[in-house]
Design a protein around this motif. Sequence first.
Motif, mmCIF file in Angstrom:
data_model
loop_
_atom_site.group_PDB
_atom_site.id
_atom_site.type_symbol
_atom_site.label_atom_id
_atom_site.label_comp_id
_atom_site.label_asym_id
_atom_site.label_seq_id
_atom_site.Cartn_x
_atom_site.Cartn_y
_atom_site.Cartn_z
ATOM 1 N N ALA A 5 -17.669 41.742 -9.815
ATOM 2 C CA ALA A 5 -16.227 41.513 -9.780
ATOM 3 C C ALA A 5 -15.788 41.052 -8.394
ATOM 4 O O ALA A 5 -14.958 40.144 -8.260
ATOM 5 C CB ALA A 5 -15.480 42.781 -10.175
ATOM 6 N N THR A 6 -16.368 41.638 -7.353
ATOM 7 C CA THR A 6 -16.065 41.217 -5.990
ATOM 8 C C THR A 6 -16.504 39.780 -5.758
ATOM 9 O O THR A 6 -15.768 38.978 -5.177
ATOM 10 C CB THR A 6 -16.753 42.152 -4.975
ATOM 11 N N SER A 7 -17.686 39.431 -6.231
ATOM 12 C CA SER A 7 -18.170 38.058 -6.089
ATOM 13 C C SER A 7 -17.278 37.084 -6.843
ATOM 14 O O SER A 7 -17.006 35.970 -6.369
ATOM 15 C CB SER A 7 -19.600 37.935 -6.596
ATOM 16 N N LEU A 8 -16.830 37.471 -8.020
ATOM 17 C CA LEU A 8 -15.942 36.605 -8.795
ATOM 18 C C LEU A 8 -14.623 36.394 -8.073
ATOM 19 O O LEU A 8 -14.103 35.270 -8.029
ATOM 20 C CB LEU A 8 -15.689 37.209 -10.182
ATOM 21 N N ILE A 9 -14.091 37.424 -7.462
ATOM 22 C CA ILE A 9 -12.822 37.295 -6.742
ATOM 23 C C ILE A 9 -12.995 36.450 -5.489
ATOM 24 O O ILE A 9 -12.157 35.609 -5.173
ATOM 25 C CB ILE A 9 -12.254 38.695 -6.424
ATOM 26 N N LEU A 10 -14.094 36.637 -4.777
ATOM 27 C CA LEU A 10 -14.305 35.888 -3.545
ATOM 28 C C LEU A 10 -14.652 34.423 -3.800
ATOM 29 O O LEU A 10 -14.175 33.531 -3.104
ATOM 30 C CB LEU A 10 -15.417 36.541 -2.718
ATOM 31 N N HIS A 11 -15.495 34.156 -4.801
ATOM 32 C CA HIS A 11 -15.994 32.797 -5.036
ATOM 33 C C HIS A 11 -15.285 32.071 -6.175
ATOM 34 O O HIS A 11 -15.526 30.885 -6.378
ATOM 35 C CB HIS A 11 -17.495 32.837 -5.314
ATOM 36 N N LYS A 12 -14.502 32.778 -6.969
ATOM 37 C CA LYS A 12 -13.731 32.242 -8.094
ATOM 38 C C LYS A 12 -14.582 31.806 -9.278
ATOM 39 O O LYS A 12 -14.059 31.507 -10.337
ATOM 40 C CB LYS A 12 -12.843 31.053 -7.691
ATOM 41 N N ARG A 13 -15.891 31.754 -9.123
ATOM 42 C CA ARG A 13 -16.796 31.342 -10.205
ATOM 43 C C ARG A 13 -18.192 31.843 -9.894
ATOM 44 O O ARG A 13 -18.693 31.655 -8.787
ATOM 45 C CB ARG A 13 -16.809 29.822 -10.272
ATOM 46 N N ILE A 14 -18.836 32.491 -10.877
ATOM 47 C CA ILE A 14 -20.211 32.935 -10.691
ATOM 48 C C ILE A 14 -21.016 32.603 -11.942
ATOM 49 O O ILE A 14 -20.473 32.467 -13.038
ATOM 50 C CB ILE A 14 -20.309 34.448 -10.361
ATOM 51 N N THR A 15 -22.315 32.489 -11.781
ATOM 52 C CA THR A 15 -23.226 32.230 -12.884
ATOM 53 C C THR A 15 -24.084 33.467 -13.104
ATOM 54 O O THR A 15 -24.686 33.986 -12.163
ATOM 55 C CB THR A 15 -24.129 31.024 -12.564
ATOM 56 N N THR A 16 -24.131 33.918 -14.348
ATOM 57 C CA THR A 16 -24.887 35.118 -14.698
ATOM 58 C C THR A 16 -25.302 35.010 -16.162
ATOM 59 O O THR A 16 -25.076 33.983 -16.793
ATOM 60 C CB THR A 16 -24.029 36.386 -14.436
ATOM 61 N N THR A 17 -25.903 36.062 -16.686
ATOM 62 C CA THR A 17 -26.275 36.017 -18.096
ATOM 63 C C THR A 17 -25.017 36.188 -18.957
ATOM 64 O O THR A 17 -23.997 36.687 -18.505
ATOM 65 C CB THR A 17 -27.282 37.135 -18.439
ATOM 66 N N LEU A 18 -25.117 35.766 -20.186
ATOM 67 C CA LEU A 18 -23.975 35.811 -21.089
ATOM 68 C C LEU A 18 -23.508 37.250 -21.332
ATOM 69 O O LEU A 18 -22.306 37.526 -21.340
ATOM 70 C CB LEU A 18 -24.332 35.129 -22.416
ATOM 71 N N ALA A 19 -24.448 38.164 -21.496
ATOM 72 C CA ALA A 19 -24.081 39.560 -21.746
ATOM 73 C C ALA A 19 -23.350 40.161 -20.549
ATOM 74 O O ALA A 19 -22.351 40.881 -20.710
ATOM 75 C CB ALA A 19 -25.319 40.382 -22.080
ATOM 76 N N LYS A 20 -23.830 39.859 -19.339
ATOM 77 C CA LYS A 20 -23.165 40.378 -18.147
ATOM 78 C C LYS A 20 -21.790 39.742 -17.958
ATOM 79 O O LYS A 20 -20.858 40.399 -17.498
ATOM 80 C CB LYS A 20 -24.026 40.136 -16.904
ATOM 81 N N ALA A 21 -21.664 38.482 -18.304
ATOM 82 C CA ALA A 21 -20.378 37.801 -18.169
ATOM 83 C C ALA A 21 -19.347 38.412 -19.109
ATOM 84 O O ALA A 21 -18.191 38.627 -18.733
ATOM 85 C CB ALA A 21 -20.538 36.314 -18.448
ATOM 86 N N LYS A 22 -19.761 38.708 -20.336
ATOM 87 C CA LYS A 22 -18.839 39.332 -21.285
ATOM 88 C C LYS A 22 -18.454 40.741 -20.844
ATOM 89 O O LYS A 22 -17.307 41.166 -21.009
ATOM 90 C CB LYS A 22 -19.461 39.357 -22.678
ATOM 91 N N ALA A 23 -19.390 41.475 -20.280
ATOM 92 C CA ALA A 23 -19.088 42.809 -19.783
ATOM 93 C C ALA A 23 -18.173 42.736 -18.557
ATOM 94 O O ALA A 23 -17.261 43.557 -18.397
ATOM 95 C CB ALA A 23 -20.379 43.553 -19.446
ATOM 96 N N LEU A 24 -18.392 41.739 -17.710
ATOM 97 C CA LEU A 24 -17.582 41.578 -16.510
ATOM 98 C C LEU A 24 -16.137 41.223 -16.859
ATOM 99 O O LEU A 24 -15.214 41.674 -16.192
ATOM 100 C CB LEU A 24 -18.187 40.509 -15.600
ATOM 101 N N ARG A 25 -15.972 40.434 -17.910
ATOM 102 C CA ARG A 25 -14.617 40.066 -18.319
ATOM 103 C C ARG A 25 -13.807 41.317 -18.678
ATOM 104 O O ARG A 25 -12.651 41.450 -18.271
ATOM 105 C CB ARG A 25 -14.677 39.116 -19.510
#
Length: 174
Positions: A5-25
Amino acid sequence: MSNMATSLILHKRITTTLAKAKALRGYVEPILTKSKSDTTHSRRTVFSYLQDKDAVSILFREIAEKIASRPGGYTRIIKLENRLGDNAEMAMIELVDYNTVYGNDVVKTEKKSTRRRGGSAKAKTAEPAAKTAAPAEEKAVEVAPVAEAPVAETPAAEAPEAPAANEENAEKGE
């Protein structure tokens, strides 16, 4: 989750696995909602999730301004190709308001608070009448030279006489 979540806020976009992206949302969207109200309590609550002062200050300073009018749906997940090593489904998660590719085409419109039905129906019926009147005038101009020809007048004059003569004969009993 807090590191992502910190990386998403700082960089505005991150690449990860689909399962982690859905959990992060599901993890980051309530944090973004809390950032809309800049109070001490909401800052402390968000800091307890993120554990990063820089990310919290960026969240409340920059991101909260952009998402202030949005009622929800702050993130977008875009599926990518599978990873080569283990064939895992990859996805890119990004903040919607920071995407420059989609942001240029989108026009922000404010919703009307009231909807009126009666006025629009009258306007729609008046417009087709105005549109059909203009082509009729053009057709009349084009057809007028053809109607002036003597050939067109002669059959039109003969046609009404013939039925009239037949009717007179039928009345006389002939």
